[in-house]
Design an enzyme around this catalytic site. Structure first.
Site, mmCIF file in Angstrom:
data_model
loop_
_atom_site.group_PDB
_atom_site.id
_atom_site.type_symbol
_atom_site.label_atom_id
_atom_site.label_comp_id
_atom_site.label_asym_id
_atom_site.label_seq_id
_atom_site.Cartn_x
_atom_site.Cartn_y
_atom_site.Cartn_z
ATOM 1 N N SER A 140 44.684 65.583 40.407
ATOM 2 C CA SER A 140 43.342 65.523 39.834
ATOM 3 C C SER A 140 43.133 66.450 38.650
ATOM 4 O O SER A 140 42.279 66.177 37.806
ATOM 5 C CB SER A 140 42.303 65.824 40.915
ATOM 6 O OG SER A 140 42.552 67.069 41.514
ATOM 7 N N HIS B 293 42.294 59.227 42.103
ATOM 8 C CA HIS B 293 42.358 59.049 40.643
ATOM 9 C C HIS B 293 43.348 57.962 40.230
ATOM 10 O O HIS B 293 43.573 57.755 39.043
ATOM 11 C CB HIS B 293 42.725 60.372 39.967
ATOM 12 C CG HIS B 293 41.700 61.429 40.203
ATOM 13 N ND1 HIS B 293 40.540 61.520 39.464
ATOM 14 C CD2 HIS B 293 41.634 62.406 41.138
ATOM 15 C CE1 HIS B 293 39.810 62.521 39.921
ATOM 16 N NE2 HIS B 293 40.444 63.079 40.934
ATOM 17 N N LYS C 47 34.815 57.147 41.907
ATOM 18 C CA LYS C 47 35.419 57.404 40.591
ATOM 19 C C LYS C 47 35.520 56.064 39.843
ATOM 20 O O LYS C 47 34.511 55.559 39.387
ATOM 21 C CB LYS C 47 36.733 58.142 40.775
ATOM 22 C CG LYS C 47 36.502 59.473 41.526
ATOM 23 C CD LYS C 47 37.728 60.313 41.637
ATOM 24 C CE LYS C 47 37.620 61.400 42.687
ATOM 25 N NZ LYS C 47 36.506 62.338 42.557
HETATM 26 C C1 LIG Z 1 42.236 63.922 44.533
HETATM 27 C C2 LIG Z 1 40.855 63.912 45.128
HETATM 28 N N1 LIG Z 1 40.719 63.657 46.436
HETATM 29 C C3 LIG Z 1 39.507 63.634 47.020
HETATM 30 C C4 LIG Z 1 38.367 63.876 46.302
HETATM 31 C C5 LIG Z 1 37.045 63.881 46.994
HETATM 32 O O1 LIG Z 1 36.385 62.684 46.802
HETATM 33 P P1 LIG Z 1 34.797 62.600 46.878
HETATM 34 O O2 LIG Z 1 34.284 63.091 45.546
HETATM 35 O O3 LIG Z 1 34.510 61.175 47.131
HETATM 36 O O4 LIG Z 1 34.373 63.496 47.992
HETATM 37 C C6 LIG Z 1 38.450 64.118 44.942
HETATM 38 C C7 LIG Z 1 37.205 64.314 44.169
HETATM 39 O O5 LIG Z 1 37.014 65.099 43.332
HETATM 40 C C8 LIG Z 1 39.732 64.164 44.332
HETATM 41 O O6 LIG Z 1 39.849 64.452 43.040
#
Ligand SMILES: Cc1ncc(COP(=O)(O)O)c(C=O)c1O
Length: 397
Positions: free
Chosen positions: A176, A204, A235
């Site tokens: 991320s 992502h 996203k």
């Molecule tokens: C790699 C990754 N996993 C999980 C999440 C968490 O997702 P959510 O924003 O739906 O809680 C994010 C969000 O920023 C992320 O970047």
């Protein structure tokens, strides 16, 4: 008791204090931020679906038809036809037998990981995994072996040392904060050889990589071979919430044991309807994914022409490492003054000494806008004496 004012002061002194910006109007490639028009370069609305008329319309219609909320957790009385429809569509899209919705990606990761590993077992986790994975490992009470980023030799060593106690390997598919891709083939082989489950977070990757945006696992031809594929709706799919794809047996296990699923209200109908509409748009207009990747190449190339490297990124997440937190925020502020919004990312989101501007590209950006943003970034970095290309020494968080 620690004094809160002192803690806030300390955050300010270390350049780590955060504040909220305010966007008026819907999300889009250009937004009004704190009253000023800016080019938005730090949103995960990768395919422009959060503000797409069909997605908005689906949410509005669902609110009128099914109401604003689900009223209870799925296992009590909150399970609605819409949840079932989206789960079926997601499972098919990702090439899995079954899918289970969660309230958010954070809840999906914490709940799933804690349900798949426990005391006496070992989880293997990439050092750059998202915070929700780290927290899931902590919640599980299993031991966590944190392997060096993308380092399959280190992981293999850890698996050998584990003496059969390994239960789960977990990794972001697309990282991320760095925009690079996990070594999925090797992870799959190691998981198979060491009889561990493999879980990949495609927050992502969904909508960005693979055939029709099916994600990094599909791009590597490993659908069905990776045991657990998690993805989010917040996203590229422009809504909110998350899902886990796996065998029916495994999602049944999660439904019975994942605490963040059991003890949390079901996602509301408008949110699920928006996710469904976005998935339909993605399936019927896969060119959006190609456009996203073209835009990512445009930005990376234009930044490189300014002497700014995006590290190992090969995706829509384009980081420019600065190192120091205060200088990172200075660069972000200077760009904002010139109409470009790219958020500075600091510890604890990234390791100390690796603060960065994290640009994220959307399919709805125009090529010229991205080239201009890169020029402005180059100019601002030169004014501040930031090279942005040398890799700073990362100090453990
Ligand atoms: C790699 C990754 N996993 C999980 C999440 C968490 O997702 P959510 O924003 O739906 O809680 C994010 C969000 O920023 C992320 O970047």
């Amino acid at each position: 008791m620690t004094d809160i004012a002192e803690r806030l002061e300390e955050l300010r002194d270390r350049g780590l204090y955060r504040r909220l910006h305010l966007i008026s109007g819907p999300q889009g490639p250009r937004v009004t931020l704190d009253g000023r028009p800016v080019l938005l370069l730090c949103s995960n609305n990768y395919l422009g679906l959060a503000d797409h008329p069909r997605v908005r319309g689906a949410a509005a219609e669902a609110a009128m038809r099914w109401g604003a909320g689900a009223g209870a957790s799925r296992l009590i009385s909150g399970n609605m036809q819409l949840h079932r429809s989206l789960e079926d569509r997601l499972a098919t899209f990702k090439g899995y037998e079954s899918a289970l919705l969660f309230g958010s990606g954070y809840l999906a990761n914490t709940g799933t990981i804690a349900a798949l590993a426990g005391e006496g077992e070992i989880i293997f986790s990439d050092e750059l995994n998202h915070a929700s994975i780290i927290d899931g490992c902590r919640l599980s009470r299993a031991e966590t072996f944190v392997y060096r980023h993308g380092d399959v030799e280190h992981l293999a060593w850890g698996l050998r040392e584990a003496g059969g106690r390994g239960s789960l390997i977990v990794s972001d598919g697309v990282f991320s904060m760095d925009g690079d891709i996990a070594p999925l083939e090797q992870l799959t082989t190691l998981a198979r050889d060491h009889r561990c489950r493999l879980m990949i977070d495609e927050a992502h990757a969904t909508g960005a990589l693979g055939p029709g945006g099916r994600g990094s696992v599909a791009a590597a031809g490993l659908s069905g071979e990776v045991d657990v594929v998690m993805g989010t709706l917040g996203k590229a799919l422009g809504s909110y919430g998350a899902y886990v794809c796996a065998s029916r047996e495994l999602t049944d296990h999660l439904l019975n044991t994942a605490r963040s699923f059991i003890f949390s209200t079901a996602p509301p109908p408008p949110v699920i309807a928006a996710g469904l509409a976005a998935l339909e748009l993605l399936e019927s207009h896969p060119h959006r994914v190609e456009r996203l990747m073209e835009n990512a190449v445009t930005l990376r190339t234009a930044l490189l022409a300014e002497g700014l490297s995006a590290g190992d990124s090969s995706t829509q997440i384009v980081p420019v490492e600065v190192g120091d937190s205060t200088r990172t925020m200075e660069l972000s502020e200077r760009l904002l003054e010139r109409g470009v919004f790219a958020q500075g990312i600091r510890p604890p989101t990234v390791a100390h000494g690796s603060s960065r501007l994290r640009f994220t590209v959307m399919s709805t950006h125009r090529r010229g806008e991205l080239e201009r943003a890169a020029k402005l970034t180059g100019a601002a970095a030169r004014e501040l004496g930031i090279s942005g290309s040398a890799k700073p020494v990362a100090v453990a968080a």
